[in-house]
Design a protein around this motif. Structure first.
Motif, short mmCIF file in Angstrom:
data_model
loop_
_atom_site.label_atom_id
_atom_site.label_comp_id
_atom_site.label_asym_id
_atom_site.label_seq_id
_atom_site.Cartn_x
_atom_site.Cartn_y
_atom_site.Cartn_z
N LEU A 16 0.79 -1.11 -0.08
CA LEU A 16 0.01 0.06 -0.15
C LEU A 16 0.91 1.10 0.27
CD1 LEU A 16 -2.65 1.79 0.43
CD2 LEU A 16 -2.44 1.05 2.67
N ILE A 17 0.77 1.99 -0.94
CA ILE A 17 1.56 3.27 -1.12
C ILE A 17 0.63 4.29 -0.80
CG2 ILE A 17 3.04 4.66 -2.48
CD1 ILE A 17 3.70 1.98 -4.42
N ASP A 18 1.03 5.47 0.08
CA ASP A 18 0.01 6.58 0.22
C ASP A 18 0.79 7.65 -0.37
OD1 ASP A 18 -1.55 8.58 1.04
OD2 ASP A 18 -1.18 8.16 3.32
N ASN A 19 0.12 8.53 -1.40
CA ASN A 19 0.66 9.38 -1.98
C ASN A 19 0.22 10.97 -1.31
OD1 ASN A 19 2.03 10.82 -4.30
ND2 ASN A 19 0.05 11.70 -4.71
N ALA A 20 -0.33 10.90 -0.15
CA ALA A 20 -0.74 12.00 0.47
C ALA A 20 0.39 12.56 0.99
CB ALA A 20 -1.85 11.77 1.56
N HIS A 21 0.19 14.12 1.30
CA HIS A 21 1.23 14.91 1.87
C HIS A 21 1.37 14.26 3.18
CE1 HIS A 21 3.02 18.25 4.34
NE2 HIS A 21 3.44 18.66 3.20
N PRO A 22 2.63 14.57 4.18
CA PRO A 22 2.89 13.81 5.25
C PRO A 22 1.83 14.22 6.15
CG PRO A 22 4.89 14.12 3.99
CD PRO A 22 3.89 14.86 3.12
N ALA A 23 1.32 15.46 6.30
CA ALA A 23 0.52 16.01 7.07
C ALA A 23 -0.79 15.75 6.97
CB ALA A 23 0.68 17.66 7.25
N ARG A 24 -1.31 14.98 5.94
CA ARG A 24 -2.79 14.84 5.58
C ARG A 24 -2.80 13.21 5.44
NH1 ARG A 24 -5.85 18.74 3.76
NH2 ARG A 24 -7.19 17.18 2.67
N SER A 25 -1.85 12.54 5.78
CA SER A 25 -1.65 11.01 5.49
C SER A 25 -2.77 10.41 6.57
CB SER A 25 -0.60 10.34 5.55
OG SER A 25 -0.61 9.03 5.67
N GLY A 26 -3.63 9.42 6.31
CA GLY A 26 -4.58 8.85 7.27
C GLY A 26 -3.77 7.61 7.85
N LEU A 27 -2.46 7.16 7.19
CA LEU A 27 -1.90 5.70 7.62
C LEU A 27 -0.89 5.90 8.73
CD1 LEU A 27 -1.85 4.39 3.95
CD2 LEU A 27 -3.50 4.03 5.52
N GLY A 28 -0.78 7.14 9.24
CA GLY A 28 0.39 7.45 10.34
C GLY A 28 0.40 6.18 11.28
N ALA A 29 -0.71 5.84 11.76
CA ALA A 29 -0.72 4.95 12.92
C ALA A 29 -1.51 3.55 12.40
CB ALA A 29 -1.62 5.37 13.94
N ALA A 30 -1.37 3.10 11.00
CA ALA A 30 -1.98 2.00 10.68
C ALA A 30 -1.00 0.76 10.61
CB ALA A 30 -2.45 2.37 9.16
N ALA A 31 0.26 1.10 10.61
CA ALA A 31 1.03 -0.09 10.75
C ALA A 31 1.48 -0.65 12.15
CB ALA A 31 2.73 0.45 10.27
N SER A 32 1.56 -1.74 12.40
CA SER A 32 1.99 -2.52 13.69
C SER A 32 3.32 -2.29 13.91
CB SER A 32 1.28 -3.85 13.71
OG SER A 32 1.83 -4.63 12.63
N THR A 33 4.25 -2.21 12.77
CA THR A 33 5.60 -2.12 13.15
C THR A 33 6.19 -1.23 12.23
OG1 THR A 33 5.88 -4.51 13.68
CG2 THR A 33 7.93 -3.56 13.07
N GLU A 34 7.15 -0.41 12.64
CA GLU A 34 7.81 0.72 11.60
C GLU A 34 9.16 0.23 11.39
OE1 GLU A 34 6.66 3.44 10.39
OE2 GLU A 34 4.60 3.49 11.40
N LEU A 35 9.51 0.51 10.20
CA LEU A 35 10.92 0.05 9.52
C LEU A 35 11.64 1.03 9.33
CD1 LEU A 35 9.46 -2.80 7.33
CD2 LEU A 35 10.47 -2.83 9.85
N GLY A 36 11.27 2.35 9.59
CA GLY A 36 12.03 3.41 8.95
C GLY A 36 11.96 3.98 7.51
N SER A 37 12.77 4.93 7.16
CA SER A 37 12.82 5.37 5.78
C SER A 37 13.55 4.56 4.87
CB SER A 37 13.40 6.92 5.83
OG SER A 37 12.49 7.76 6.65
N ASP A 38 13.17 4.74 3.44
CA ASP A 38 13.97 3.74 2.43
C ASP A 38 15.38 4.66 2.22
OD1 ASP A 38 13.22 6.03 0.99
OD2 ASP A 38 12.15 4.97 -0.53
N ASP A 39 15.87 4.08 1.17
CA ASP A 39 17.36 4.53 0.91
C ASP A 39 17.27 6.24 0.28
OD1 ASP A 39 18.49 2.41 1.88
OD2 ASP A 39 18.76 1.40 -0.14
N THR A 40 16.31 6.50 -0.23
CA THR A 40 16.01 7.69 -0.75
C THR A 40 15.63 8.71 0.22
OG1 THR A 40 13.67 7.66 -1.39
CG2 THR A 40 15.12 6.55 -3.13
N GLY A 41 14.82 8.64 1.37
CA GLY A 41 14.69 9.39 2.35
C GLY A 41 13.25 9.72 2.00
N ALA A 42 12.67 9.42 1.07
CA ALA A 42 11.29 9.86 0.31
C ALA A 42 10.12 9.27 0.88
CB ALA A 42 11.35 10.04 -1.14
#
Length: 212
Positions: A16-42
């Motif tokens: 699942l890829i969320d294209n929303a601006h970070p401040a508007r994302s509804g998925l900020g708490a949807a994951a049960s485990t956070e893995l950090g940023s990818d190599d691009t930092g994006a």
């Protein structure tokens, strides 16, 4: 999220890829485990059962989509939100498309305008009551009416818990899970027996922040 969870429930990996601006994302708490940023930092990655969730980390639009981990042969769901940058037109040739709308007069009018820009592989997720008011049905354009007659409009109920908490790591309410399953079945119906490999959802016609 409902489509991704439905795919995971059938044993298929989902991305699942969320294209929303970070401040508007509804998925900020949807994951049960956070893995950090990818190599691009994006993109910031998280896991929810067998669903991989990527959401933007920067104000600027990333130059490309995140790459799924491992040998991904499941379902990719790209949530374009309000699609302000017009990416729907650039992805529709390689994806099934779900248009999210509210069953209101303004909502169906905006939805008809978007349907005119899209191809034939479209399903509509109508967030709200399954029975549309007469004014709403009468305001629907020809493409939306045809999709309703073909059974390609799925009602996604409004759940009080989700309105209060937003998406969390907890399972979705059963009624929303059922709607996600119905959407997934319709998305695969053009190629019987084969799951869609890419699904694009866009919220034109929906209310900001109402995406599920």
């Amino acid at each position: 999220m409902a489509i991704s969870d439905a795919a995971a429930a059938t044993g298929r990996p989902a991305h699942l890829i969320d294209n929303a601006h970070p401040a508007r994302s509804g998925l900020g708490a949807a994951a049960s485990t956070e893995l950090g940023s990818d190599d691009t930092g994006a993109w910031r990655r998280g896991l929810r059962s067998t669903v991989t969730i990527d959401r933007r980390t920067t104000d600027a639009l990333p130059g490309g989509w995140p790459v799924p981990a491992g040998d991904h042969a499941g379902v990719t769901v790209l949530d374009l939100g309000l699609d302000a940058d017009g990416r729907a037109a650039r992805t529709v040739d390689r994806a099934h498309t779900v248009v999210v709308c509210r069953p209101t007069v303004p909502g169906v009018r905006l939805t008809e305008a978007l349907l005119d820009q899209l191809g034939d592989q479209v399903v509509v997720a109508a967030v709200g009551a399954g029975r549309w008011p007469g004014e709403v049905a009468a305001s629907s354009g020809p493409r939306l009416r045809a999709l309703r007659l073909a059974g390609r409009v799925v009602a996604v109920p409004i759940e009080r818990r989700l309105e209060v908490t937003g998406l969390t790591g907890r399972p979705l309410p059963s009624s929303v899970q059922a709607a996600g399953h119905a959407l997934l079945v319709l998305l695969g119906s053009r190629r019987p027996g084969v799951a869609p490999t890419s699904v694009t959802t866009t919220g034109r016609g929906s209310l900001p922040g109402a995406s599920r």
